[in-house]
Design a protein around this motif. Structure first.
Motif, PDB file in Angstrom:
ATOM      1  N   ALA A  50      -3.990  -1.138 -10.284  1.00 11.92           N
ATOM      2  CA  ALA A  50      -5.015  -2.164 -10.110  1.00 11.92           C
ATOM      3  C   ALA A  50      -4.802  -2.934  -8.814  1.00 11.92           C
ATOM      4  O   ALA A  50      -5.756  -3.254  -8.098  1.00 11.92           O
ATOM      5  CB  ALA A  50      -5.006  -3.123 -11.306  1.00 11.92           C
ATOM      6  N   CYS A  51      -3.555  -3.228  -8.482  1.00 10.86           N
ATOM      7  CA  CYS A  51      -3.252  -3.954  -7.251  1.00 10.86           C
ATOM      8  C   CYS A  51      -3.509  -3.079  -6.030  1.00 10.86           C
ATOM      9  O   CYS A  51      -3.960  -3.571  -4.987  1.00 10.86           O
ATOM     10  CB  CYS A  51      -1.810  -4.449  -7.268  1.00 10.86           C
ATOM     11  N   LEU A  52      -3.232  -1.790  -6.137  1.00  9.74           N
ATOM     12  CA  LEU A  52      -3.526  -0.873  -5.038  1.00  9.74           C
ATOM     13  C   LEU A  52      -5.015  -0.854  -4.737  1.00  9.74           C
ATOM     14  O   LEU A  52      -5.437  -0.938  -3.579  1.00  9.74           O
ATOM     15  CB  LEU A  52      -3.051   0.539  -5.384  1.00  9.74           C
ATOM     16  N   GLU A  53      -5.825  -0.760  -5.770  1.00 12.76           N
ATOM     17  CA  GLU A  53      -7.270  -0.740  -5.573  1.00 12.76           C
ATOM     18  C   GLU A  53      -7.747  -2.048  -4.949  1.00 12.76           C
ATOM     19  O   GLU A  53      -8.637  -2.054  -4.095  1.00 12.76           O
ATOM     20  CB  GLU A  53      -7.979  -0.501  -6.904  1.00 12.76           C
ATOM     21  N   ALA A  54      -7.146  -3.167  -5.366  1.00 17.14           N
ATOM     22  CA  ALA A  54      -7.522  -4.461  -4.789  1.00 17.14           C
ATOM     23  C   ALA A  54      -7.268  -4.486  -3.288  1.00 17.14           C
ATOM     24  O   ALA A  54      -8.037  -5.084  -2.526  1.00 17.14           O
ATOM     25  CB  ALA A  54      -6.737  -5.583  -5.475  1.00 17.14           C
ATOM     26  N   ILE A  55      -6.192  -3.838  -2.848  1.00 17.84           N
ATOM     27  CA  ILE A  55      -5.849  -3.830  -1.423  1.00 17.84           C
ATOM     28  C   ILE A  55      -6.744  -2.866  -0.649  1.00 17.84           C
ATOM     29  O   ILE A  55      -7.361  -3.227   0.352  1.00 17.84           O
ATOM     30  CB  ILE A  55      -4.378  -3.442  -1.234  1.00 17.84           C
ATOM     31  N   THR A  56      -6.837  -1.639  -1.109  1.00 18.07           N
ATOM     32  CA  THR A  56      -7.516  -0.604  -0.323  1.00 18.07           C
ATOM     33  C   THR A  56      -9.031  -0.808  -0.270  1.00 18.07           C
ATOM     34  O   THR A  56      -9.683  -0.310   0.650  1.00 18.07           O
ATOM     35  CB  THR A  56      -7.213   0.790  -0.895  1.00 18.07           C
ATOM     36  N   GLU A  57      -9.595  -1.534  -1.235  1.00 16.94           N
ATOM     37  CA  GLU A  57     -11.035  -1.751  -1.244  1.00 16.94           C
ATOM     38  C   GLU A  57     -11.449  -3.020  -0.516  1.00 16.94           C
ATOM     39  O   GLU A  57     -12.636  -3.311  -0.390  1.00 16.94           O
ATOM     40  CB  GLU A  57     -11.549  -1.813  -2.696  1.00 16.94           C
TER      41      GLU A  57
ATOM     42  N   ALA B 188       0.825  -1.206   0.000  1.00 24.14           N
ATOM     43  CA  ALA B 188       0.000   0.000   0.000  1.00 24.14           C
ATOM     44  C   ALA B 188       0.855   1.251   0.000  1.00 24.14           C
ATOM     45  O   ALA B 188       0.558   2.227  -0.691  1.00 24.14           O
ATOM     46  CB  ALA B 188      -0.925  -0.014   1.218  1.00 24.14           C
ATOM     47  N   LEU B 189       1.945   1.238   0.765  1.00 20.17           N
ATOM     48  CA  LEU B 189       2.814   2.400   0.826  1.00 20.17           C
ATOM     49  C   LEU B 189       3.554   2.614  -0.472  1.00 20.17           C
ATOM     50  O   LEU B 189       3.660   3.731  -0.979  1.00 20.17           O
ATOM     51  CB  LEU B 189       3.810   2.230   1.976  1.00 20.17           C
ATOM     52  N   VAL B 190       4.091   1.525  -1.027  1.00 22.95           N
ATOM     53  CA  VAL B 190       4.830   1.640  -2.284  1.00 22.95           C
ATOM     54  C   VAL B 190       3.941   2.209  -3.363  1.00 22.95           C
ATOM     55  O   VAL B 190       4.326   3.079  -4.130  1.00 22.95           O
ATOM     56  CB  VAL B 190       5.384   0.270  -2.711  1.00 22.95           C
ATOM     57  N   MET B 191       2.723   1.707  -3.428  1.00 26.60           N
ATOM     58  CA  MET B 191       1.837   2.107  -4.510  1.00 26.60           C
ATOM     59  C   MET B 191       1.257   3.496  -4.314  1.00 26.60           C
ATOM     60  O   MET B 191       0.694   4.072  -5.228  1.00 26.60           O
ATOM     61  CB  MET B 191       0.706   1.091  -4.640  1.00 26.60           C
ATOM     62  N   THR B 192       1.397   4.050  -3.134  1.00 27.48           N
ATOM     63  CA  THR B 192       0.872   5.392  -2.898  1.00 27.48           C
ATOM     64  C   THR B 192       1.975   6.384  -2.576  1.00 27.48           C
ATOM     65  O   THR B 192       1.741   7.414  -1.974  1.00 27.48           O
ATOM     66  CB  THR B 192      -0.151   5.370  -1.753  1.00 27.48           C
ATOM     67  N   SER B 193       3.184   6.048  -2.983  1.00 26.50           N
ATOM     68  CA  SER B 193       4.309   6.975  -2.916  1.00 26.50           C
ATOM     69  C   SER B 193       4.726   7.337  -1.506  1.00 26.50           C
ATOM     70  O   SER B 193       5.143   8.454  -1.259  1.00 26.50           O
ATOM     71  CB  SER B 193       3.968   8.273  -3.648  1.00 26.50           C
ATOM     72  N   LEU B 194       4.619   6.432  -0.578  1.00 23.93           N
ATOM     73  CA  LEU B 194       4.967   6.766   0.790  1.00 23.93           C
ATOM     74  C   LEU B 194       6.121   5.947   1.329  1.00 23.93           C
ATOM     75  O   LEU B 194       6.702   6.295   2.331  1.00 23.93           O
ATOM     76  CB  LEU B 194       3.748   6.593   1.703  1.00 23.93           C
ATOM     77  N   ALA B 195       6.458   4.860   0.710  1.00 22.81           N
ATOM     78  CA  ALA B 195       7.595   4.088   1.207  1.00 22.81           C
ATOM     79  C   ALA B 195       8.252   3.319   0.100  1.00 22.81           C
ATOM     80  O   ALA B 195       8.399   2.132   0.156  1.00 22.81           O
ATOM     81  CB  ALA B 195       7.162   3.140   2.311  1.00 22.81           C
ATOM     82  N   VAL B 196       8.627   3.953  -0.920  1.00 22.17           N
ATOM     83  CA  VAL B 196       9.238   3.286  -2.037  1.00 22.17           C
ATOM     84  C   VAL B 196      10.703   3.071  -1.817  1.00 22.17           C
ATOM     85  O   VAL B 196      11.427   4.010  -1.661  1.00 22.17           O
ATOM     86  CB  VAL B 196       9.054   4.082  -3.311  1.00 22.17           C
TER      87      VAL B 196
END
Length: 355
Positions: free
Chosen positions: A263-270, A10-18
């Motif tokens: 697509a993977c981010l949406e799968a996680i956050t939803e 979730a962090l990687v995909m939302t630019s918070l812990a890449v």
């Protein structure tokens, strides 16, 4: 461990812990030009963003993963900025806090690892479409090889494994971290490092694991994008890595986002379990934690240094509007006029080349 892995995703995909590429010592040499293939040799990396108020400045390094495997990062500008700073802010992360002790965490391990697998012993062939599975078999043979265990993984985890193996075979490296190099430079110059971590409290880790098994991510779209689009996106991933290495900020601004990642981010956050863990608004909380730490550094020190994922500096998830709203002047590396570059550059010190 899936819970920690999902938070990291979730962090990687939302630019918070890449995480980004480590730099290790290498001989000096000339900088290569951006090419269709993965660049190699000594590369400058991106310039530094400036955040200013009065005579106080915070220098920010954009991090990215993956980066060219054979790149040697010229760290002179970063070292100059760190050497002149009074504090270095670590990359924003999440620390998972639970109420169970050490032995309790050991007892949780079997549940954590089993959560990666499909419920009721199902295989990928039972869950995904016939066309996606055919694509998967071809991609698996090319990048993963004979691994029967992955056939029982959830589509999301299978897609992540495919991505990881494809990156490795594309002359790219996504395992190490630029943070390691920054920490070493800070240590060399006796500059203290401040960790920036949001503490995610999980009061019932067993319940969270059960929630993941019961209402985990609807990851079929993530899997579909991975098996059908990864090879077409690999050139874009490579181009993004090349642009970071060569310091091409304009290219970094214009390259399209990673569709499979979204697509993977949406799968996680939803997913239902994400709401139970508080992952749905976690990126905002982590960003706010970083902003508060940056405020403190700018208020207390004439010069500070920080790291942020590239997408927290460029694009729709950028944290820069929040900094400007706080009254800071923000200058991107490519915004500095050539005549003013010397005046706005970090104070000079001995530089180095790193890998």
């Amino acid at each position: 461990m899936p819970l920690r892995l999902l938070v990291a995703i979730a962090l990687v995909m939302t630019s918070l812990a890449v995480p980004a590429q480590t730099a290790a010592p290498a001989p000096a040499g000339s900088v290569t030009q951006l090419e269709a293939v993965t660049v190699s040799g000594v590369q400058p990396g991106p310039g530094l963003w400036q955040v200013r108020r009065g005579d106080h400045v915070l220098w920010i390094l954009a991090t990215l993963s993956p980066l060219p495997e054979k790149m040697q990062w010229q760290t002179a500008e970063v070292e100059q900025a760190i050497a002149g700073s009074q504090v270095v802010l670590g990359a924003p992360t999440v620390k998972i806090d639970t109420k169970v002790g050490f032995f309790g965490k050991l007892f949780l391990l079997p549940s954590l690892f089993s959560a990666r697998k499909n419920p009721d012993g199902a295989k990928l062939a039972d869950l995904v479409s016939a066309s996606d599975y055919a694509q998967w078999q071809a991609m698996k043979a090319r990048y993963i090889g004979r691994d029967s265990g992955v056939e029982r993984w959830r589509p999301l985890f299978a897609a992540l494994e495919l991505y990881s193996k494809a990156i490795k075979k594309s002359d790219l490296d996504g395992k190490a971290s630029v943070s390691d190099t920054v920490r070493e430079l800070a240590k060399n110059h006796d500059v203290p490092l401040t960790k920036v971590a949001y503490h995610l409290q999980v009061d019932d880790p067993r319940g969270a694991i059960k929630a993941f098994a019961r209402s985990g991510p609807n990851d079929l779209d993530c899997f579909h994008r991975a098996v059908t689009g990864l090879e077409s996106e690999l050139p874009l991933i490579r181009a993004r890595a090349n642009a970071w290495a060569t310091g091409d900020i304009d290219a970094l601004r214009t390259l399209p986002p990673d569709g499979a990642r979204e697509a993977c981010l949406e799968a996680i956050t939803e997913a239902g379990f994400a709401r139970q863990l508080g992952l749905s608004d976690l990126p905002t909380r982590v960003r706010d934690t970083w902003l508060a730490t940056a405020d403190k550094a700018l208020a207390e020190h004439p010069q500070s240094f920080a790291m942020l994922p590239l997408e927290a500096l460029i694009g729709p998830r950028s944290a820069l509007p929040q900094l400007r709203a706080r009254g800071y002047t923000v200058v991107a590396p490519d915004d500095v006029p050539a005549d003013d570059a010397a005046d706005s550059a970090p104070p000079a010190s001995a530089g180095s080349t790193a890998r």
